[in-house]
Design a protein around this motif. Structure first.
Motif, short mmCIF file in Angstrom:
data_model
loop_
_atom_site.label_atom_id
_atom_site.label_comp_id
_atom_site.label_asym_id
_atom_site.label_seq_id
_atom_site.Cartn_x
_atom_site.Cartn_y
_atom_site.Cartn_z
N GLN A 187 9.33 41.62 40.70
CA GLN A 187 9.82 41.25 42.03
C GLN A 187 10.78 42.32 42.53
O GLN A 187 11.60 42.85 41.78
CB GLN A 187 10.51 39.88 42.01
N GLN A 188 10.66 42.65 43.81
CA GLN A 188 11.47 43.71 44.41
C GLN A 188 12.95 43.36 44.37
O GLN A 188 13.36 42.32 44.87
CB GLN A 188 11.04 43.94 45.86
N LEU A 189 13.75 44.25 43.78
CA LEU A 189 15.19 44.07 43.72
C LEU A 189 15.87 44.97 44.75
O LEU A 189 15.36 46.05 45.07
CB LEU A 189 15.73 44.42 42.33
N PRO A 190 17.02 44.57 45.24
CA PRO A 190 17.79 45.45 46.13
C PRO A 190 18.47 46.53 45.30
O PRO A 190 18.56 46.42 44.06
CB PRO A 190 18.81 44.49 46.77
N PRO A 191 19.00 47.57 45.93
CA PRO A 191 19.67 48.64 45.17
C PRO A 191 21.05 48.17 44.68
O PRO A 191 21.50 47.07 45.01
CB PRO A 191 19.81 49.75 46.21
N GLN A 192 21.70 49.02 43.91
CA GLN A 192 23.02 48.69 43.40
C GLN A 192 23.97 48.39 44.56
O GLN A 192 23.96 49.06 45.59
CB GLN A 192 23.57 49.85 42.57
N GLY A 193 24.76 47.33 44.37
CA GLY A 193 25.68 46.92 45.42
C GLY A 193 26.03 45.46 45.25
O GLY A 193 25.68 44.82 44.25
N THR A 194 26.74 44.93 46.23
CA THR A 194 27.17 43.53 46.22
C THR A 194 26.60 42.83 47.44
O THR A 194 26.64 43.36 48.55
CB THR A 194 28.70 43.44 46.22
N TYR A 195 26.08 41.62 47.22
CA TYR A 195 25.38 40.90 48.28
C TYR A 195 25.87 39.46 48.37
O TYR A 195 26.02 38.78 47.34
CB TYR A 195 23.86 40.90 48.01
N ASP A 196 26.12 39.00 49.57
CA ASP A 196 26.37 37.58 49.78
C ASP A 196 25.05 36.85 49.58
O ASP A 196 24.00 37.32 50.05
CB ASP A 196 26.89 37.33 51.20
N CYS A 197 25.10 35.72 48.90
CA CYS A 197 23.86 35.02 48.64
C CYS A 197 24.05 33.51 48.67
O CYS A 197 25.18 33.00 48.62
CB CYS A 197 23.27 35.44 47.29
N GLN A 198 22.96 32.82 48.79
CA GLN A 198 22.94 31.36 48.74
C GLN A 198 22.10 30.94 47.55
O GLN A 198 20.93 31.33 47.43
CB GLN A 198 22.36 30.78 50.02
N THR B 276 27.15 28.80 47.76
CA THR B 276 27.35 30.18 48.19
C THR B 276 27.90 30.99 47.01
O THR B 276 28.64 30.47 46.17
CB THR B 276 28.32 30.27 49.37
N GLY B 277 27.53 32.24 46.96
CA GLY B 277 27.99 33.09 45.87
C GLY B 277 27.86 34.55 46.21
O GLY B 277 27.62 34.94 47.36
N LYS B 278 28.00 35.36 45.19
CA LYS B 278 27.95 36.82 45.34
C LYS B 278 27.08 37.39 44.23
O LYS B 278 27.28 37.06 43.05
CB LYS B 278 29.37 37.38 45.27
N LEU B 279 26.12 38.21 44.61
CA LEU B 279 25.25 38.89 43.64
C LEU B 279 25.68 40.33 43.50
O LEU B 279 25.83 41.04 44.50
CB LEU B 279 23.78 38.83 44.09
N SER B 280 25.88 40.77 42.26
CA SER B 280 26.21 42.17 41.99
C SER B 280 25.05 42.81 41.24
O SER B 280 24.56 42.27 40.25
CB SER B 280 27.49 42.26 41.15
N VAL B 281 24.61 43.96 41.74
CA VAL B 281 23.53 44.71 41.12
C VAL B 281 24.09 46.04 40.66
O VAL B 281 24.63 46.80 41.47
CB VAL B 281 22.36 44.94 42.10
N ASN B 282 24.01 46.32 39.36
CA ASN B 282 24.47 47.61 38.84
C ASN B 282 23.58 48.04 37.69
O ASN B 282 22.56 47.39 37.40
CB ASN B 282 25.95 47.52 38.41
N ARG B 283 23.95 49.11 37.02
CA ARG B 283 23.11 49.65 35.95
C ARG B 283 22.94 48.69 34.79
O ARG B 283 21.95 48.73 34.06
CB ARG B 283 23.71 50.97 35.44
N ARG B 284 23.92 47.80 34.60
CA ARG B 284 23.85 46.86 33.48
C ARG B 284 22.98 45.65 33.78
O ARG B 284 22.64 44.89 32.88
CB ARG B 284 25.26 46.41 33.09
N GLY B 285 22.65 45.46 35.05
CA GLY B 285 21.81 44.33 35.41
C GLY B 285 22.32 43.59 36.62
O GLY B 285 23.00 44.17 37.48
N LEU B 286 22.02 42.31 36.70
CA LEU B 286 22.39 41.48 37.84
C LEU B 286 23.34 40.37 37.38
O LEU B 286 23.11 39.75 36.33
CB LEU B 286 21.16 40.84 38.48
N SER B 287 24.37 40.14 38.16
CA SER B 287 25.31 39.08 37.84
C SER B 287 25.67 38.31 39.11
O SER B 287 25.61 38.85 40.22
CB SER B 287 26.56 39.64 37.18
N VAL B 288 26.05 37.04 38.92
CA VAL B 288 26.34 36.17 40.05
C VAL B 288 27.72 35.55 39.87
O VAL B 288 28.06 35.08 38.77
CB VAL B 288 25.29 35.05 40.17
#
Length: 289
Positions: free
Chosen positions: A215-226, A235-247
């Motif tokens: 599934q298509q992932l967004p690039p590294q960064g921080t995203y507001d999410c539901q 409501t939460g926050k998604l972080s995408v970095n080299r280590r993976g994805l965290s919420v």
């Protein structure tokens, strides 16, 4: 919505369904262009007092053949997400065809006879760019040559925004480069990642494990999410970095409730990408100059 998995063996064993309107497409993302096709098919189904069906496929052609796109191609939806979106579009039955090498090599007339005529189509609806048969050699406009007047064929013109065709490829590119709000506008709904939340340590954010590595992932960064977990929406926050994805979920009580659901699938609806403070300052300085 009824879901029927189709392959030649299943087709040979199943009884012929009632007359129906069938919309054709891969429908990855079920974006506004796809919704336009389904809406036309739904209108015809209502006018003829027939059920509405959709025929889609379980995999993209690039996943079947060793093409240059094979390593780069990413889906906008998992199959489960696609089916849920089709149900929201008031589809009565979805046929999921097993797209393998044999199906990819099917002759146009055989596809029409063994699939569409066998499924008792009264009307077949497709987008202007829908192709079928070996190598995509036939277009939806060619279908009357093969159906022996067994059903009507309706071609739906393209849906454009700002003079650009709305397509899955364009939306994938927007998500790949972090343009979430633009992608959501073309989709007509939030772009959502499916997966599971896992907590490795109590003092760390929840780890998000995607249900599909394709599934298509967004690039590294921080995203507001539901977050959607069953009937809960948070409501939460998604972080995408080299280590993976965290919420990160602001409501700690809600976070514990999510973890208590165990291995239940979670959907992360992406709202927008957060701009780092340093980027905001830089932009302001440029404007001031």
């Amino acid at each position: 919505m009824k879901v029927v998995r189709l392959n030649p063996h299943k087709l040979a064993m199943m009884s012929k369904p009632v007359r129906q309107v069938i919309a054709l497409g891969f429908f990855d993302g079920v974006h506004q262009g796809h919704q336009h096709v389904i809406a036309r098919a739904r209108q015809l189904a209502h006018e003829r007092h027939l059920p509405l069906a959709v025929m889609t496929f379980n995999r993209h052609v690039s996943r079947v053949f060793n093409t240059s796109r094979q390593t780069d191609f990413r889906y906008l939806n998992t199959i489960s997400q696609k089916l849920a979106l089709l149900a929201q579009n008031q589809v009565d039955t979805t046929y999921v065809v097993d797209f393998d090498r044999d199906f990819a090599g099917i002759a146009p007339e055989k596809f029409v006879r063994d699939y569409l005529m066998a499924l008792n189509a009264d009307v077949v609806v497709g987008g202007f760019d829908y192709t079928f048969g070996r190598g995509g050699q036939a277009t939806i406009a060619d279908m009357p040559r093969y159906n022996h007047d067994a059903f009507d064929v309706v071609v739906v013109s393209e849906l454009a925004q700002d003079q650009q065709k709305i397509g899955s490829t364009q939306i994938r590119r927007l998500i790949k480069f972090g343009h979430i709000e633009q992608a959501n506008e073309l989709l007509g709904h939030q772009y959502a990642l499916a997966g599971q939340l896992v907590q490795s340590r109590q003092d760390e954010p929840l780890q998000f494990r995607p249900a599909s590595r394709l599934q298509q992932l967004p690039p590294q960064g921080t995203y507001d999410c539901q977050l959607t977990v069953g009937t809960m929406e948070l409501t939460g926050k998604l972080s995408v970095n080299r280590r993976g994805l965290s919420v990160t979920i602001a409501d700690l009580k809600a976070s514990r409730m999510v973890l208590s659901t165990g291995s239940q699938t979670v959907e992360l609806g992406l709202l927008k990408r957060r701009v780092a403070r340093s980027q905001q300052v830089t932009s302001a300085q440029v404007i001031a100059i």
